[in-house]
Design an enzyme around this catalytic site. Structure first.
Site, short mmCIF file in Angstrom:
data_model
loop_
_atom_site.label_atom_id
_atom_site.label_comp_id
_atom_site.label_asym_id
_atom_site.label_seq_id
_atom_site.Cartn_x
_atom_site.Cartn_y
_atom_site.Cartn_z
NE ARG A 87 -3.76 0.22 0.43
CZ ARG A 87 -5.16 0.46 0.62
NH1 ARG A 87 -5.82 -0.44 -0.44
NH2 ARG A 87 -5.34 1.41 -0.01
CG HIS A 117 -6.38 -4.30 -5.95
ND1 HIS A 117 -7.34 -3.76 -4.27
CD2 HIS A 117 -6.19 -4.93 -5.54
CE1 HIS A 117 -8.01 -4.13 -3.96
NE2 HIS A 117 -6.87 -5.44 -4.50
P1 ATP Z 1 -8.28 -0.45 -4.62
O1 ATP Z 1 -8.97 -1.46 -3.13
O2 ATP Z 1 -8.40 -0.82 -5.66
O3 ATP Z 1 -6.47 -0.73 -4.51
P2 ATP Z 1 -8.59 1.43 -2.40
O4 ATP Z 1 -8.25 0.82 -1.37
O5 ATP Z 1 -7.32 2.52 -2.56
O6 ATP Z 1 -8.38 0.97 -4.18
P3 ATP Z 1 -11.02 1.83 -2.31
O7 ATP Z 1 -11.22 2.91 -1.33
O8 ATP Z 1 -11.05 0.71 -1.83
O9 ATP Z 1 -9.20 2.75 -2.92
O10 ATP Z 1 -11.79 2.51 -4.12
C1 ATP Z 1 -11.82 1.36 -4.56
C2 ATP Z 1 -11.28 2.17 -6.20
O11 ATP Z 1 -12.52 2.25 -6.41
C3 ATP Z 1 -10.37 3.01 -6.17
O12 ATP Z 1 -9.44 1.99 -5.60
C4 ATP Z 1 -11.14 3.09 -7.18
O13 ATP Z 1 -10.89 2.91 -8.64
C5 ATP Z 1 -12.69 3.27 -7.11
N1 ATP Z 1 -13.06 4.50 -6.67
C6 ATP Z 1 -13.02 4.65 -5.18
N2 ATP Z 1 -13.01 5.84 -4.87
C7 ATP Z 1 -13.97 6.52 -5.83
C8 ATP Z 1 -14.94 7.78 -5.83
N3 ATP Z 1 -14.72 8.76 -4.70
N4 ATP Z 1 -14.95 8.22 -7.58
C9 ATP Z 1 -14.16 7.70 -8.35
N5 ATP Z 1 -13.47 5.52 -7.87
C10 ATP Z 1 -13.33 5.78 -7.00
MG MG Z 2 -9.13 -1.16 -1.08
#
Ligand code: ATP
Ligand code: MG
Length: 139
Positions: A87, A117
């Site tokens: 991360r 991801h």
């Molecule tokens: P990931 O799970 O893909 O590693 P992350 O853990 O950093 O990403 P999460 O909160 O799990 O973030 O969100 C999953 C995915 O959803 C994000 O990586 C992004 O592609 C999308 N996402 C999250 N928040 C938003 C938002 N506000 N607008 C558009 N897309 C979003």
């Molecule tokens: Mg995530």
């Protein structure tokens, strides 16, 4: 600390832009060992299930569209402290907030198209690895 594992996907934007090699190089340079890897194309049902935790969020439909519009590279990675270190290597969800030198700072276009991801816990790393790799894969 014991060696453990995380799960990653190089998302469709990374594949489209030809960043697979550059991102894998960063992953290796940071000390992760790739223990399983494949290029695959998620179906709508796959993406809906993988990101089911977000199914009430306003961006869910957009997220599923994005994750299914082209192939991804899925991989299981091994390193001490794998989940947290990975991360840190990828950086914040929104590349505008990601630290210098992180994968998202270098290769992500936006919050919605953020290149990679990374699992957010050991438990989810195991669930996500199992989701993408069958019990017949040897690693
Ligand atoms: P990931 O799970 O893909 O590693 P992350 O853990 O950093 O990403 P999460 O909160 O799990 O973030 O969100 C999953 C995915 O959803 C994000 O990586 C992004 O592609 C999308 N996402 C999250 N928040 C938003 C938002 N506000 N607008 C558009 N897309 C979003
Ligand atoms: Mg995530």
């Amino acid at each position: 600390m014991a060696t453990n594992r995380t799960f990653t996907m190089l998302k469709p934007d990374s594949v489209e832009k030809g960043y697979i090699g550059a991102i894998l190089e960063k992953i290796n340079a940071a000390g992760f060992r790739i223990v399983a890897m494949k290029m695959t194309h998620m179906t709508t049902a796959d993406a809906q299930e993988f990101y089911a935790v977000h199914n009430e969020r306003p961006f869910y439909g957009e997220l599923v569209e994005y994750m299914t519009r082209g192939p991804i590279v899925a991989a299981i990675l091994e390193k001490e402290n794998a989940v947290d270190d990975f991360r840190a290597l990828i950086g914040a969800t929104n590349p505008a907030d990601a630290a210098e030198g992180t994968i998202r700072k270098l290769y992500a276009a936006s919050m919605g198209e953020n290149a990679v991801h990374g699992s957010d816990s050991d438990e989810n790393a195991a669930i996500e690895g199992f989701f993408h790799f069958s019990g017949r894969d040897q690693f």
